[in-house]
Design an enzyme around this catalytic site. Structure first.
Site, PDB file in Angstrom:
ATOM      1  N   GLU A 209       0.555  -1.274  -0.209  1.00  0.00           N
ATOM      2  CA  GLU A 209      -0.412  -0.149  -0.318  1.00  0.00           C
ATOM      3  C   GLU A 209       1.447   0.705  -0.018  1.00  0.00           C
ATOM      4  O   GLU A 209       1.472   1.861   1.281  1.00  0.00           O
ATOM      5  CB  GLU A 209      -0.558  -0.121   1.359  1.00  0.00           C
ATOM      6  CG  GLU A 209      -1.617  -1.067   0.894  1.00  0.00           C
ATOM      7  CD  GLU A 209      -2.969  -0.864   0.543  1.00  0.00           C
ATOM      8  OE1 GLU A 209      -3.637   0.215   0.237  1.00  0.00           O
ATOM      9  OE2 GLU A 209      -3.685  -2.200  -0.185  1.00  0.00           O
ATOM     10  N   CYS A 243      -2.391   9.262   3.000  1.00  0.00           N
ATOM     11  CA  CYS A 243      -2.246   9.042   1.768  1.00  0.00           C
ATOM     12  C   CYS A 243      -2.723   9.148  -0.611  1.00  0.00           C
ATOM     13  O   CYS A 243      -2.127   9.329  -0.608  1.00  0.00           O
ATOM     14  CB  CYS A 243      -1.753   7.223   1.339  1.00  0.00           C
ATOM     15  SG  CYS A 243      -3.034   6.606   1.973  1.00  0.00           S
TER      16      CYS A 243
HETATM   17  P1  NAD Z   1       8.106   4.642   5.056  1.00  0.00           P
HETATM   18  O1  NAD Z   1       8.064   3.831   3.992  1.00  0.00           O
HETATM   19  O2  NAD Z   1       9.122   5.339   5.186  1.00  0.00           O
HETATM   20  O3  NAD Z   1       7.738   3.644   6.075  1.00  0.00           O
HETATM   21  C1  NAD Z   1       7.084   2.641   6.709  1.00  0.00           C
HETATM   22  C2  NAD Z   1       7.648   1.741   7.021  1.00  0.00           C
HETATM   23  O4  NAD Z   1       8.281   1.231   6.665  1.00  0.00           O
HETATM   24  C3  NAD Z   1       7.414   2.069   8.617  1.00  0.00           C
HETATM   25  O5  NAD Z   1       7.505   1.102   9.419  1.00  0.00           O
HETATM   26  C4  NAD Z   1       9.530   2.038   8.895  1.00  0.00           C
HETATM   27  O6  NAD Z   1      10.081   1.754   9.797  1.00  0.00           O
HETATM   28  C5  NAD Z   1       9.695   1.336   7.354  1.00  0.00           C
HETATM   29  N1  NAD Z   1      10.754   0.872   7.034  1.00  0.00           N
HETATM   30  C6  NAD Z   1      11.427   2.629   6.516  1.00  0.00           C
HETATM   31  N2  NAD Z   1      12.647   2.476   5.576  1.00  0.00           N
HETATM   32  C7  NAD Z   1      13.235   1.372   5.828  1.00  0.00           C
HETATM   33  C8  NAD Z   1      14.070   0.528   5.468  1.00  0.00           C
HETATM   34  N3  NAD Z   1      14.967   1.442   4.366  1.00  0.00           N
HETATM   35  N4  NAD Z   1      13.621  -1.010   5.425  1.00  0.00           N
HETATM   36  C9  NAD Z   1      12.582  -1.967   5.472  1.00  0.00           C
HETATM   37  N5  NAD Z   1      11.989  -0.663   6.834  1.00  0.00           N
HETATM   38  C10 NAD Z   1      12.193   0.284   6.107  1.00  0.00           C
HETATM   39  O7  NAD Z   1       6.934   5.808   4.784  1.00  0.00           O
HETATM   40  P2  NAD Z   1       6.183   6.089   6.161  1.00  0.00           P
HETATM   41  O8  NAD Z   1       6.840   8.142   5.961  1.00  0.00           O
HETATM   42  O9  NAD Z   1       6.392   5.973   7.255  1.00  0.00           O
HETATM   43  O10 NAD Z   1       4.854   6.406   5.527  1.00  0.00           O
HETATM   44  C11 NAD Z   1       4.636   8.233   4.150  1.00  0.00           C
HETATM   45  C12 NAD Z   1       4.141   7.031   2.968  1.00  0.00           C
HETATM   46  O11 NAD Z   1       2.756   5.772   3.092  1.00  0.00           O
HETATM   47  C13 NAD Z   1       3.390   8.183   2.133  1.00  0.00           C
HETATM   48  O12 NAD Z   1       4.793   7.824   0.335  1.00  0.00           O
HETATM   49  C14 NAD Z   1       2.301   7.292   1.722  1.00  0.00           C
HETATM   50  O13 NAD Z   1       1.333   8.323   0.693  1.00  0.00           O
HETATM   51  C15 NAD Z   1       2.128   6.667   2.105  1.00  0.00           C
HETATM   52  N6  NAD Z   1       1.210   6.194   2.625  1.00  0.00           N
HETATM   53  C16 NAD Z   1      -0.176   4.917   2.101  1.00  0.00           C
HETATM   54  C17 NAD Z   1      -0.827   4.531   2.837  1.00  0.00           C
HETATM   55  C18 NAD Z   1      -2.158   3.226   1.556  1.00  0.00           C
HETATM   56  O14 NAD Z   1      -2.496   2.930   2.118  1.00  0.00           O
HETATM   57  N7  NAD Z   1      -1.644   3.236   0.363  1.00  0.00           N
HETATM   58  C19 NAD Z   1      -1.024   5.211   3.618  1.00  0.00           C
HETATM   59  C20 NAD Z   1      -0.267   5.590   4.363  1.00  0.00           C
HETATM   60  C21 NAD Z   1       1.018   5.534   3.994  1.00  0.00           C
END
Ligand code: NAD
Length: 455
Positions: A209, A243
């Site tokens: 997602e 998002c």
């Molecule tokens: P992110 O990708 O930075 O982090 C998400 C998760 O991944 C966290 O739990 C984090 O600890 C983990 N993570 C981060 N870097 C990692 C790595 N290098 N290796 C493994 N795990 C890692 O995202 P965010 O900043 O928490 O959220 C914002 C983004 O999420 C935006 O792009 C938003 O559009 C998207 N989002 C999508 C939805 C949806 O339902 N489609 C909902 C909410 C947010």
């Protein structure tokens, strides 16, 4: 206990068959609901610490959706998990065919920070409803909420059924070394790619997602007052950290000025008193995101807003006009309370601009013209969206919620979430008393003619 040990204990528990009866699943969901209700106060406090967000908005955007998913699953699990009869083709008659939903096993759910309760719990609810066990890794960025969720879930559930591991990149990478039966990830596109790669090594199915730039298209015949009201609400909820928030507006040039004025009026109605009522605003999650957003504001293009409070990490709802696709703000997902407006002369040009970008997670069209709306819906590919509204489609759990292309793989919510965490085993059951002789060798012309007639 190490993550390896917990996953091993969950696998053992799953293989014992204890998660399969509907009664077991119902018990876990009711327990979860009760735990959330008992601890609501701590959840409100934690969200307030992370975002400065009001109880109203926390209930509206986090708890109400989570409770709705639990209630729906409780009501529907028996139906969803029952075997389903289906038709049988002539070649297999007098056989019978049916589909058996079965849980996948041990699932890893990785949450994002922007709605830390529902983005962690809704997939968890679907996974449990489908008869799986769950390891949850909430986001380290919304640290207060993640810590409260961890305390609640790890106190209420034995680790063989649900266990939460807190942590950031390192801890998530360690979890990704382990073999799961399903990984459900919510987050950014770049991290989504890393998750996909890690899952591929173990052939683990994924649901991703993700995000992207979601446009709203406003046509000249739209009710501009209502359009502005709904756009402003959907965009500035959670300070734009949603998002499916409108990332930018494409408006027909002839109504650009009128729409800008209506947006301004709505911001002034819905978000008055920035200085005296800061608790009505949601904070930007951290300093680095605050800096990133402030750097996206081109001061020469501000129509309304642009002011901020660095200490409180608040940015006033900001509309930017005279924007074009080459501006910096049009490169990546904004994920904050900045809304660029681009005017267009030709709808086809506007659509081709969207189609030349990665496929958006959401798209919104505002118009009374059914033919044009249909034309847009048929000619742009996107995850999901709304006509004459923004973001509300995700609250309807009858609709699958997910992206396409870089905005995501798979979907969830309601029955779609149950499907995401299930395998649908297909079974053909034959009696012993009949077998058509013509399928067996030696093959003859007579048998071929029969076969052609039958098929
Ligand atoms: P992110 O990708 O930075 O982090 C998400 C998760 O991944 C966290 O739990 C984090 O600890 C983990 N993570 C981060 N870097 C990692 C790595 N290098 N290796 C493994 N795990 C890692 O995202 P965010 O900043 O928490 O959220 C914002 C983004 O999420 C935006 O792009 C938003 O559009 C998207 N989002 C999508 C939805 C949806 O339902 N489609 C909902 C909410 C947010």
């Amino acid at each position: 206990m190490t993550p390896q040990n917990i996953v091993a204990s969950q696998r053992e528990f799953f293989l014992s068959g204890q998660t399969k009866p509907v009664k077991f699943r119902l018990k876990q969901l009711k327990k979860l609901k009760e735990a959330l209700q008992l601890n609501e106060k701590y959840l409100y406090e934690a969200i307030y610490k992370d975002f400065g967000k009001s109880e109203f908005e926390t209930y509206a955007t986090e708890l109400s959706m989570t409770y709705a998913e639990i209630n729906l699953a409780i009501k529907k699990i028996s139906k969803w998990s029952a075997n389903k009869k289906t038709k049988t083709n002539i070649a297999n008659l007098p056989g019978k065919s049916f589909i058996v939903p079965e849980p996948l096993g041990v699932c890893l759910v990785i949450g994002a920070w922007n709605y830390p309760i529902q983005l962690s719990l809704i997939p968890l609810i679907s996974a449990i409803a489908a008869g799986n066990t769950v390891i949850l890794k909430p986001s380290e960025i919304s640290k207060n909420t993640s810590s409260v969720l961890t305390k609640i879930l790890n106190r209420v559930f034995i680790p063989e059924i649900i266990h939460v591991f807190e942590g950031g990149i390192k801890e998530t990478q360690e979890l990704l070394e382990i073999k799961f039966d399903k990984i459900f990830f919510t987050g950014s596109v770049p991290v989504g790619k890393l998750i996909y790669q890690a899952a591929a090594k173990q052939m683990t199915p994924v649901t991703l997602e993700l995000g992207g730039k979601s446009p709203a298209i406003v046509l000249k015949d739209a009710n501009l007052k209502m359009t502005a009201k709904r756009l402003v609400w959907g965009k500035f909820l959670n300070a734009g950290q949603t998002c499916v928030a409108t990332d930018y507006i494409l408006v027909e040039k002839s109504v650009e000025e009128k729409l800008l004025n209506e947006l301004k009026t709505q911001i002034e109605i819905q978000f008055p008193n920035f200085d005296t009522l800061p608790e009505n605003y949601v904070q930007i999650i951290n300093d680095s995101n605050f800096e990133r957003l402030m750097n996206l504001i081109d001061k020469t293009k501000i129509f309304i807003g642009g002011n901020s409070d660095k200490e409180k990490r608040l940015i006033y709802p900001t509309i930017l006009h005279k924007i074009n696709f080459n501006d910096t703000i049009m490169k990546d997902e904004i994920f904050g309370p900045l809304l660029p407006v681009i005017a267009f002369d030709s709808l086809d040009d506007a659509l081709s601009k969207i189609n030349n970008k990665p496929k958006p997670l959401a798209l919104y069209v505002f118009s009374k013209n059914k033919k044009i709306v249909e034309y847009i819906l048929n000619n742009v590919s996107f995850g999901g969206g709304a006509v004459n509204d923004s973001i509300m489609h995700l609250t309807n759990h009858h609709l699958p919620f997910g992206g396409i292309g870089t905005s995501g793989i798979g979907n969830y919510h309601g029955y779609h979430g149950f499907k995401t965490f299930s395998h649908f085993k297909s079974i053909l059951k034959k009696p012993f008393w009949f077998e058509p002789p013509m399928k067996y060798a030696p093959y003859t012309l007579k048998k071929l003619n029969w076969l052609k007639r039958l098929m």
